[in-house]
Design a protein around this motif. Structure first.
Motif, PDB file in Angstrom:
ATOM      1  N   PRO A   1       0.840  -1.203   0.000  1.00 18.73           N
ATOM      2  CA  PRO A   1       0.000   0.000   0.000  1.00 18.73           C
ATOM      3  C   PRO A   1       0.871   1.247   0.000  1.00 18.73           C
ATOM      4  N   ALA A   2       0.332   2.345  -0.531  1.00 19.35           N
ATOM      5  CA  ALA A   2       1.120   3.571  -0.700  1.00 19.35           C
ATOM      6  C   ALA A   2       1.728   4.050   0.609  1.00 19.35           C
ATOM      7  N   ALA A   3       0.934   4.041   1.691  1.00 18.71           N
ATOM      8  CA  ALA A   3       1.445   4.524   2.976  1.00 18.71           C
ATOM      9  C   ALA A   3       2.576   3.639   3.480  1.00 18.71           C
ATOM     10  N   VAL A   4       2.439   2.338   3.265  1.00 18.58           N
ATOM     11  CA  VAL A   4       3.479   1.408   3.705  1.00 18.58           C
ATOM     12  C   VAL A   4       4.738   1.591   2.869  1.00 18.58           C
ATOM     13  N   ARG A   5       4.569   1.765   1.545  1.00 15.99           N
ATOM     14  CA  ARG A   5       5.718   1.988   0.682  1.00 15.99           C
ATOM     15  C   ARG A   5       6.480   3.241   1.118  1.00 15.99           C
ATOM     16  N   GLN A   6       5.753   4.295   1.464  1.00 19.34           N
ATOM     17  CA  GLN A   6       6.410   5.523   1.923  1.00 19.34           C
ATOM     18  C   GLN A   6       7.193   5.262   3.208  1.00 19.34           C
ATOM     19  N   TRP A   7       6.619   4.467   4.106  1.00 15.97           N
ATOM     20  CA  TRP A   7       7.313   4.160   5.350  1.00 15.97           C
ATOM     21  C   TRP A   7       8.569   3.331   5.085  1.00 15.97           C
ATOM     22  N   VAL A   8       8.448   2.392   4.176  1.00 14.11           N
ATOM     23  CA  VAL A   8       9.595   1.541   3.849  1.00 14.11           C
ATOM     24  C   VAL A   8      10.733   2.373   3.260  1.00 14.11           C
ATOM     25  N   GLU A   9      10.389   3.299   2.339  1.00  6.61           N
ATOM     26  CA  GLU A   9      11.420   4.063   1.647  1.00  6.61           C
ATOM     27  C   GLU A   9      12.006   5.176   2.512  1.00  6.61           C
ATOM     28  N   LYS A  10      11.191   5.736   3.423  1.00 10.51           N
ATOM     29  CA  LYS A  10      11.636   6.922   4.157  1.00 10.51           C
ATOM     30  C   LYS A  10      11.584   6.725   5.668  1.00 10.51           C
ATOM     31  N   ARG A  11      11.654   5.484   6.104  1.00 13.44           N
ATOM     32  CA  ARG A  11      11.446   5.205   7.519  1.00 13.44           C
ATOM     33  C   ARG A  11      12.370   6.020   8.413  1.00 13.44           C
ATOM     34  N   ASP A  12      13.612   6.102   8.039  1.00 13.04           N
ATOM     35  CA  ASP A  12      14.579   6.780   8.906  1.00 13.04           C
ATOM     36  C   ASP A  12      14.379   8.286   8.943  1.00 13.04           C
ATOM     37  N   GLY A  13      13.708   8.843   7.932  1.00 12.58           N
ATOM     38  CA  GLY A  13      13.528  10.288   7.886  1.00 12.58           C
ATOM     39  C   GLY A  13      12.221  10.766   8.479  1.00 12.58           C
ATOM     40  N   LEU A  14      11.367   9.859   8.910  1.00 11.48           N
ATOM     41  CA  LEU A  14      10.066  10.255   9.443  1.00 11.48           C
ATOM     42  C   LEU A  14      10.153  10.644  10.912  1.00 11.48           C
ATOM     43  N   ALA A  15       9.305  11.586  11.286  1.00 14.50           N
ATOM     44  CA  ALA A  15       9.212  11.949  12.700  1.00 14.50           C
ATOM     45  C   ALA A  15       8.671  10.753  13.470  1.00 14.50           C
ATOM     46  N   MET A  16       8.929  10.729  14.781  1.00 14.93           N
ATOM     47  CA  MET A  16       8.568   9.565  15.588  1.00 14.93           C
ATOM     48  C   MET A  16       7.066   9.287  15.528  1.00 14.93           C
ATOM     49  N   THR A  17       6.240  10.338  15.634  1.00 15.87           N
ATOM     50  CA  THR A  17       4.788  10.104  15.615  1.00 15.87           C
ATOM     51  C   THR A  17       4.351   9.526  14.281  1.00 15.87           C
ATOM     52  N   GLN A  18       4.945  10.033  13.193  1.00 11.20           N
ATOM     53  CA  GLN A  18       4.633   9.485  11.876  1.00 11.20           C
ATOM     54  C   GLN A  18       5.122   8.050  11.773  1.00 11.20           C
ATOM     55  N   ALA A  19       6.321   7.823  12.277  1.00 15.03           N
ATOM     56  CA  ALA A  19       6.901   6.486  12.189  1.00 15.03           C
ATOM     57  C   ALA A  19       6.039   5.474  12.933  1.00 15.03           C
ATOM     58  N   ASP A  20       5.523   5.849  14.107  1.00 14.57           N
ATOM     59  CA  ASP A  20       4.690   4.932  14.875  1.00 14.57           C
ATOM     60  C   ASP A  20       3.431   4.546  14.104  1.00 14.57           C
ATOM     61  N   ALA A  21       2.754   5.560  13.542  1.00 16.54           N
ATOM     62  CA  ALA A  21       1.517   5.285  12.804  1.00 16.54           C
ATOM     63  C   ALA A  21       1.800   4.460  11.565  1.00 16.54           C
ATOM     64  N   ARG A  22       2.819   4.837  10.813  1.00 15.65           N
ATOM     65  CA  ARG A  22       3.131   4.111   9.584  1.00 15.65           C
ATOM     66  C   ARG A  22       3.649   2.704   9.906  1.00 15.65           C
ATOM     67  N   GLN A  23       4.366   2.557  11.030  1.00 12.17           N
ATOM     68  CA  GLN A  23       4.856   1.228  11.390  1.00 12.17           C
ATOM     69  C   GLN A  23       3.684   0.288  11.659  1.00 12.17           C
ATOM     70  N   ARG A  24       2.664   0.786  12.314  1.00 12.40           N
ATOM     71  CA  ARG A  24       1.490  -0.057  12.553  1.00 12.40           C
ATOM     72  C   ARG A  24       0.856  -0.484  11.237  1.00 12.40           C
ATOM     73  N   GLN A  25       0.788   0.479  10.267  1.00 13.02           N
ATOM     74  CA  GLN A  25       0.250   0.129   8.951  1.00 13.02           C
ATOM     75  C   GLN A  25       1.142  -0.898   8.265  1.00 13.02           C
ATOM     76  N   ALA A  26       2.437  -0.679   8.384  1.00  8.19           N
ATOM     77  CA  ALA A  26       3.377  -1.607   7.742  1.00  8.19           C
ATOM     78  C   ALA A  26       3.269  -3.009   8.353  1.00  8.19           C
ATOM     79  N   PHE A  27       3.134  -3.076   9.678  1.00  8.66           N
ATOM     80  CA  PHE A  27       3.008  -4.377  10.323  1.00  8.66           C
ATOM     81  C   PHE A  27       1.726  -5.077   9.872  1.00  8.66           C
ATOM     82  N   SER A  28       0.653  -4.310   9.683  1.00  9.46           N
ATOM     83  CA  SER A  28      -0.610  -4.913   9.243  1.00  9.46           C
ATOM     84  C   SER A  28      -0.462  -5.584   7.885  1.00  9.46           C
ATOM     85  N   TYR A  29       0.428  -5.051   7.048  1.00 15.38           N
ATOM     86  CA  TYR A  29       0.684  -5.731   5.776  1.00 15.38           C
ATOM     87  C   TYR A  29       1.721  -6.843   5.950  1.00 15.38           C
ATOM     88  N   PHE A  30       2.780  -6.542   6.685  1.00 13.97           N
ATOM     89  CA  PHE A  30       3.864  -7.511   6.857  1.00 13.97           C
ATOM     90  C   PHE A  30       3.366  -8.830   7.429  1.00 13.97           C
TER      91      PHE A  30
END
Length: 1016
Positions: A623-652
């Motif tokens: 999914p687009a949000a997960v792809r963004q997290w995968v590509e830019k994980r290290d550059g995201l703010a912590m709050t963004q990283a937490d939300a996107r990580q949950r989305q990423a885990f739901s796919y993973f």
């Protein structure tokens, strides 16, 4: 011969006129007065140009500087009167100016355009008008009830006395009809009369009944209907096609807001900018449907921007009428003719509203919200369980992320030539995508010709189709169906080979999601004879199988369906596209229904098409949000990283085979997610629009850019540093310094009670509006309304507890002559109730009324021909309710703008095309024919007769008395009872008695009594 020649030359050549000798008052102004002022004077200023006012004339108009002193050749006025361009010739009507008149004007301009100030009209600022000043509480004239103090003071000046209090049975019926829009039962009338007789404090007993009625949920239905008039609420889009829309959530929000006594200032803020409030709730977002109630034109060939602007003008007009009580719509094209509001100020207010997307948002009822919460909580708990049972999940997920990062391929977005055929408008977006807007055909096949911008040939081995969300699509898309879905029947490509367009063959397709094979179409997308429809949806391979009965479907179910999707189509052989190649991409969408006027489309909404030189490509599964997290994980703010990580885990988690048992449980939970309903709301754009003053109100003629602002004449400036958001505008509208907001509302409430407002032009408090009949009372009520926390219920309580409201409505000939419209209020109100209440009275007294609160709009019996051609542009699905839903209150009746419900229209109910703050009230023979013969009226008569029969227990006289009490809240006089009993007997002896039973005939008469449908 010489003298006549030079004389003629002097009149025809401006070069021979002395500029200094031209007298404006004696020579120029008479020409203007005779030929120009009718179009450019005090009554009219065409092209925003005024010629009788010196500063305005020298400023010019829509076409530029009309008078340039010293330079007639550069003056637009001269160009016009010379008529060199026939389309611009002035005067437009009448004979052209003579050569001598033209020469005079040119000489005057060349001489410096001297214009004495005394020869110019003076423009009044008119800011001292009473309504443009904040209301001030005058001292009460006496110690009695505040309303009575002002009313009695005026009556005394007029030599009049107030009427005595109405009889208890009359008063209780008046109160019920005013506060609930329903009549009281005989038991409620009897109890009230008895209480008033035995109570030592009759006013306290009366106030207890008032409080009980204000606490009733039916109060909101009654008073919400008044606001829905002003909000031009309807259940269809209007214009030619007039398809249905889903916005009843807004109607229910209005009813709930009145029942909750939501403060009026917050009521307005929520409707103008609820979505911009901190942590906005679903209710506050739904409230912005107020602005979305405008009509929507989805006819073929319409320009979406034109009708967006038409909707914007409607929103401005609605705010003017419903909130400000001003005719601000007049300034759309020019400065207000009477009120000191300029066209520039109009567009400054316009700018507050011009920065929004217009989504169909998915919303949920209270029960659905609880169910949704349970589903999401259950999923979270199962995912937490997975993480707890597998403590190494972060490491495994890191390895998966590293693998996913290497799976991206390079894609090049294609650009296309002109819009494709198919009826839809293809709007190009900055990211290279296409947004389909306007008319939505049920079936379509669009073709795009690729724009060749490269000098060198390029290779194409595969195409990628991205389906994207957009707030201007139903449920945010990515499709155009009712649920934001789409179905792609076929993806095609052609290229010019040897001068002939040759189809290209695809051999493989992949997608991030596809429905199971042979999934049945949604009911709204099926053909008219659905049983014979063999079309299905399924995996993405259906989009390249050459079969028009199959299509790629993207419905992942409630809660999961409205997300971006991706598909990749690989060619059998790569192609080389050169400068002379013509590459055409086609999208076949043949899985819509049979009626484009009934939201039966399944077309793509927003999409982007790209190409790759490589054939070993697959659709990115992330999914687009997960792809963004995968590509830019290290550059995201912590709050963004937490939300996107949950989305990423739901796919993973779905990629781990041994986790299948819990994944299956999660899938089962998703199937319990509620469907929800779409409703029209607002959503602020990330990139604001620029707002321009539109010349003559034409969206194709933008003038100077304007910033958000408010009219100066209201003496309520914006706070320093205010931004241009709708929230700023909303707070300005309900500021306690706003001079008209509180006045306009209390005036309309007064109008509902007494038939006429304290100002009898509720839509216009401006210079041309009527003066208040009781100015001190109006201002006192407005200030009291604000001082009591903008409580609408307190306002109602104040009015109905006054002696003025409780007066008897009987009128003497002398009073009728002196005060025919009861403006002085020396008697109680008496007039026919609104159309909805007429119908609700019938349903209530007959025992048929279904008093269920809220929900979808219902379709009672109506003539079938109204929803077929030619009455309707196309067949409309008016599906008559086959159960008790048809007996719902009239506020829930489906409101179709082009073919409004006949019963309500006959009784002057507006159709919702524009804001209505003052209904007409007619009394015509058609109304009697309607209540005698309309389908539900006949059902009501039969049901009322049944109630009468049960109460009479075999005694027709007793039955008639009971029916009379149900309808009028009083017992019949001896004469009335005798007449009705005589009718009963004569009908029993009639040959028509079998078709029209005697008691049913009596019931029809009772339902059609003037007293039954009159508040007195």
């Amino acid at each position: 011969m010489r003298t006549p020649f030079f004389s003629m030359l002097a009149f025809s050549s401006p070069m021979l006129l002395s500029a200094a000798s031209v007298d404006f008052v004696k020579e120029v102004q008479p020409i203007f007065a005779e030929h120009c002022y009718s179009c450019h004077g005090s009554n009219k200023q065409e092209a925003a140009f005024r010629l009788d006012h010196k500063p305005s004339a020298l400023k010019g108009g829509d076409f530029g500087l009309a008078i340039k002193p010293g330079h007639s050749a550069d003056s637009v006025l001269v160009h016009a009167i010379e008529g060199k361009n026939p389309k611009m010739r002035m005067p437009r009507r009448g004979d052209p100016l003579t050569a001598q008149q033209v020469a005079t004007i040119k000489a005057w301009i060349d001489g410096g355009a001297e214009w004495p100030d005394s020869a110019s009209v003076s423009l009044e600022t008119k800011v001292d008008h009473w309504a443009f000043k904040s209301p001030v509480k005058a001292a009460l004239p006496s110690s009695e009830h505040p309303i009575d103090a002002f009313i009695h003071q005026r009556l005394s000046r007029e030599g009049l006395k107030p009427a005595s209090q109405a009889a208890p049975e009359t008063l209780i019926r008046r109160l019920y009809l005013d506060l609930l829009g329903l009549p009281p039962s005989p038991e409620e009338v009897s109890a009230f009369v008895k209480e008033m007789q035995v109570s030592s404090d009759k006013q306290a007993a009366y106030k207890r009944r008032v409080d009980k009625l204000l606490a009733s949920p039916h109060y909101g239905e009654r008073w919400g209907r008044h606001w829905l008039d002003a909000a031009r609420y309807a259940d269809s889009n209007g214009y030619e096609k007039d398809p249905m829309r889903f916005i009843w959530f807004y109607r229910d929000w209005v009813i709930s807001a009145f029942n909750r006594d939501l403060p009026y200032d917050q009521f307005i803020i929520d409707q103008i900018a609820g979505d911009q409030l901190p942590k906005a709730t679903q209710d506050q977002i739904v409230a912005t449907g107020f602005l979305r109630n405008s009509m929507i034109n989805e006819e073929g060939g319409v320009d979406p921007e034109q009708f967006r602007m038409e909707a914007m003008f409607d929103r401005m007009d609605t705010i003017g009428k419903s909130i400000l009580g001003l005719t601000i719509g007049c300034t759309q094209c020019h400065n207000h003719k009477y009120d000191p509001i300029s066209q520039e100020e109009y567009y400054q207010m316009f700018a507050f509203l011009n920065n929004d997307n217009e989504p169909w948002r998915v919303v949920y009822t209270a029960a659905e919200q609880m169910q949704r919460s349970r589903v999401l909580q259950g999923i979270q708990e199962l995912e937490n369980q997975l993480q707890h049972e597998n403590p190494d999940w972060p490491q495994r997920m890191d390895a998966w992320v590293a693998q996913m990062k290497g799976n991206q391929r390079k894609w090049t977005t294609l650009k296309f030539e002109d819009d494709p055929a198919g009826g839809e408008k293809a709007l190009r977006q900055k990211d290279g995508s296409i947004l389909a807007q306007g008319y939505a055909p049920t079936k379509s096949h669009v073709k795009f010709v690729v724009k060749q911008e490269r000098v060198e040939p390029f290779k194409v081995a595969a195409f990628r189709l991205e389906l994207m969300n957009d707030p201007n699509l139903p449920a945010y898309g990515p499709g155009r169906s009712q649920k934001g879905l789409a179905a792609l029947t076929e993806f095609t490509a052609e290229m010019m080979v040897n001068g002939k367009l040759t189809p290209l063959k695809f051999v493989r397709a992949s997608a991030d999601f596809g429905e199971p094979e042979n999934t049945p179409l949604a009911a709204y997308a099926r053909e008219k004879e659905g049983a014979k429809d063999q079309r299905v949806t399924g995996p993405v391979s259906y989009a390249i199988d050459g079969n028009e009965k199959t299509a790629w479907g993207i419905d992942a179910g409630p809660g999961l369906r409205n997300v971006p999707r991706k598909a990749v189509f690989v060619l059998e052989k790569p192609i080389e596209v050169g400068a002379d190649s013509q590459l055409t991409v086609g999208l076949s969408m043949k899985h819509g229904g049979w009626n484009s006027d009934d939201l039966q489309t399944m077309n793509l909404g927003r999409y982007r098409i790209s190409v790759s030189e490589r054939a070993d490509v697959e659709a990115d599964p992330l999914p687009a949000a997960v792809r963004q997290w995968v590509e830019k994980r290290d550059g995201l703010a912590m709050t963004q990283a937490d939300a996107r990580q949950r989305q990423a885990f739901s796919y993973f988690r779905t990629t781990i085979p041994e986790w299948k048992p819990i994944n299956d449980q999660i899938e089962a939970l998703w199937k319990q997610h509620p469907e929800g309903t779409t409703t029209l709301t607002l959503d602020a754009r990330a990139e604001p629009r620029m707002t321009h003053l539109l010349k003559r109100g034409d969206f194709l003629k933008p003038g100077d850019r304007v910033n958000a602002g408010v009219p100066a004449m209201l003496n309520n400036p914006l706070p320093k540093g205010a931004d241009g958001s709708r929230l700023t505008f909303a707070k300005w509208l309900v500021s306690k310094q706003a001079p008209t907001t509180a006045r306009a509302f209390v005036n309309r409430v007064w109008q509902a009670y007494f038939g006429t407002g304290l100002v009898d032009t509720p839509e216009d408090f401006g210079i041309q509006g009527s003066k208040p009949s009781h100015p001190e009372l109006l201002d006192w009520l407005a200030r009291e309304f604000m001082d009591q926390g903008w409580s609408v219920k307190e306002l109602h309580r104040l009015i109905v507890t006054s002696a003025t409201y409780q007066q008897d409505s009987k009128i003497t000939p002398a009073l009728l002559e002196k005060d025919p419209y009861n403006r002085l209020l020396a008697r109680g109100p008496r007039f026919r109730v609104e159309g909805e209440v007429v119908r609700d009275i019938q349903l209530s007294v007959s025992g048929l009324l279904n008093d269920q609160l809220g929900g979808r709009s219902v379709m009672p019996p109506a003539p079938a021909y109204m929803f077929e051609k030619p009455a309707s542009y196309a067949p409309f699905p008016w599906k008559v309710e086959d159960d008790g839903q048809k007996y719902r209150r009239s506020v829930y009746v489906f409101r179709r703008r082009s073919t409004p419900y006949p019963f309500l229209t006959t009784f002057d109910v507006p159709n919702g095309e524009t804001a209505c703050v003052r209904r007409a009230r007619s009394n015509t023979p058609l109304q009697a024919l309607m209540t005698l013969n309309e389908t539900l009226s006949m059902e009501a008569a039969r049901s009322l007769a049944s109630r009468m029969e049960q109460a009479g227990k075999g005694d027709p006289a007793q039955a008639i008395v009971h029916g009379f009490e149900l309808c009028t809240a009083r017992q019949p006089t001896a004469k009335e009872a005798a007449l009705l009993l005589d009718l009963f007997k004569r009908q029993g002896q009639s040959t028509a008695a079998e078709d029209a039973p005697p008691l049913v005939v009596v019931a029809r008469v009772l339902l059609n009594l003037d007293e039954t449908i009159t508040k007195e």
